[in-house]
Design a protein around this motif. Structure first.
Motif, PDB file in Angstrom:
ATOM      1  N   ASN A  74      -5.007  -2.579  -4.765  1.00 47.26           N
ATOM      2  CA  ASN A  74      -5.990  -3.033  -5.738  1.00 47.26           C
ATOM      3  C   ASN A  74      -5.321  -3.053  -7.101  1.00 47.26           C
ATOM      4  O   ASN A  74      -4.877  -2.021  -7.599  1.00 47.26           O
ATOM      5  CB  ASN A  74      -7.179  -2.070  -5.724  1.00 47.26           C
ATOM      6  CG  ASN A  74      -8.329  -2.566  -6.542  1.00 47.26           C
ATOM      7  OD1 ASN A  74      -8.182  -3.474  -7.360  1.00 47.26           O
ATOM      8  ND2 ASN A  74      -9.477  -1.963  -6.330  1.00 47.26           N
ATOM      9  N   MET A  85       0.834  -1.196   0.000  1.00 49.08           N
ATOM     10  CA  MET A  85       0.000   0.000   0.000  1.00 49.08           C
ATOM     11  C   MET A  85       0.870   1.247   0.000  1.00 49.08           C
ATOM     12  O   MET A  85       0.613   2.183  -0.729  1.00 49.08           O
ATOM     13  CB  MET A  85      -0.924   0.019   1.215  1.00 49.08           C
ATOM     14  CG  MET A  85      -2.129  -0.859   1.067  1.00 49.08           C
ATOM     15  SD  MET A  85      -3.360  -0.722   2.364  1.00 49.08           S
ATOM     16  CE  MET A  85      -2.668   0.258   3.625  1.00 49.08           C
ATOM     17  N   HIS A 131     -13.465  -3.196  -2.477  1.00 51.52           N
ATOM     18  CA  HIS A 131     -12.782  -4.240  -1.696  1.00 51.52           C
ATOM     19  C   HIS A 131     -12.306  -3.663  -0.395  1.00 51.52           C
ATOM     20  O   HIS A 131     -11.813  -2.655  -0.256  1.00 51.52           O
ATOM     21  CB  HIS A 131     -11.593  -4.806  -2.468  1.00 51.52           C
ATOM     22  CG  HIS A 131     -12.024  -5.501  -3.730  1.00 51.52           C
ATOM     23  ND1 HIS A 131     -12.786  -6.629  -3.717  1.00 51.52           N
ATOM     24  CD2 HIS A 131     -11.819  -5.197  -5.024  1.00 51.52           C
ATOM     25  CE1 HIS A 131     -13.010  -7.015  -4.966  1.00 51.52           C
ATOM     26  NE2 HIS A 131     -12.425  -6.151  -5.776  1.00 51.52           N
ATOM     27  N   TYR A 175      -6.171   3.351   0.879  1.00 54.06           N
ATOM     28  CA  TYR A 175      -7.149   2.534   1.601  1.00 54.06           C
ATOM     29  C   TYR A 175      -6.874   1.047   1.486  1.00 54.06           C
ATOM     30  O   TYR A 175      -6.984   0.311   2.445  1.00 54.06           O
ATOM     31  CB  TYR A 175      -8.571   2.837   1.120  1.00 54.06           C
ATOM     32  CG  TYR A 175      -9.032   4.204   1.537  1.00 54.06           C
ATOM     33  CD1 TYR A 175      -9.272   4.499   2.873  1.00 54.06           C
ATOM     34  CD2 TYR A 175      -9.204   5.206   0.611  1.00 54.06           C
ATOM     35  CE1 TYR A 175      -9.682   5.750   3.271  1.00 54.06           C
ATOM     36  CE2 TYR A 175      -9.615   6.473   0.988  1.00 54.06           C
ATOM     37  CZ  TYR A 175      -9.858   6.739   2.319  1.00 54.06           C
ATOM     38  OH  TYR A 175     -10.255   7.978   2.703  1.00 54.06           O
ATOM     39  N   ALA A 176      -6.571   0.589   0.286  1.00 55.54           N
ATOM     40  CA  ALA A 176      -6.333  -0.840   0.096  1.00 55.54           C
ATOM     41  C   ALA A 176      -5.615  -1.067  -1.223  1.00 55.54           C
ATOM     42  O   ALA A 176      -5.870  -0.350  -2.192  1.00 55.54           O
ATOM     43  CB  ALA A 176      -7.649  -1.603   0.094  1.00 55.54           C
TER      44      ALA A 176
END
Length: 98
Positions: free
Chosen positions: A54, A5, A98, A51-52
């Motif tokens: 991906n 991340m 997600h 945030y995440a």
């Protein structure tokens, strides 16, 4: 996972800063506006990456890079390439969060 991340965030942030600085040095007009759009796309990708992780961000990233490359070419080439780049919002319509 945190390392991935962080890397994506930093990577997209560097592209956003570079694109926006380049836009600031350009004269007013369509090319400057499109360069700002590319910078904003990178900035949005940066926020999403915070945030995440991906892998779908890569599609949006490649679209922003394609737009920037078209701006570096001749103006008539940039006009035709602009028609093929889809806005980032339309790419996210069918995706799940997600």
């Amino acid at each position: 996972m945190t390392k991935i991340m962080s890397d994506a965030f930093d990577y997209f942030r560097a592209y956003a800063v570079r694109a926006l600085c380049k836009a600031r040095s350009m004269p007013q007009g369509k090319m400057k506006h499109l360069q700002l759009v590319a910078g904003r796309n990178y900035n949005l990708l940066k926020k999403e990456a915070a945030y995440a992780p991906n892998m779908q961000h890569l599609e949006d990233f490649r679209a922003a890079q394609k737009l920037e490359r078209s701006l570096d070419r001749e103006p008539d080439v940039a006009a035709t390439a602009r028609c093929h780049v889809t806005p980032p919002g339309s790419q996210n319509i069918g995706r799940e969060a997600h």
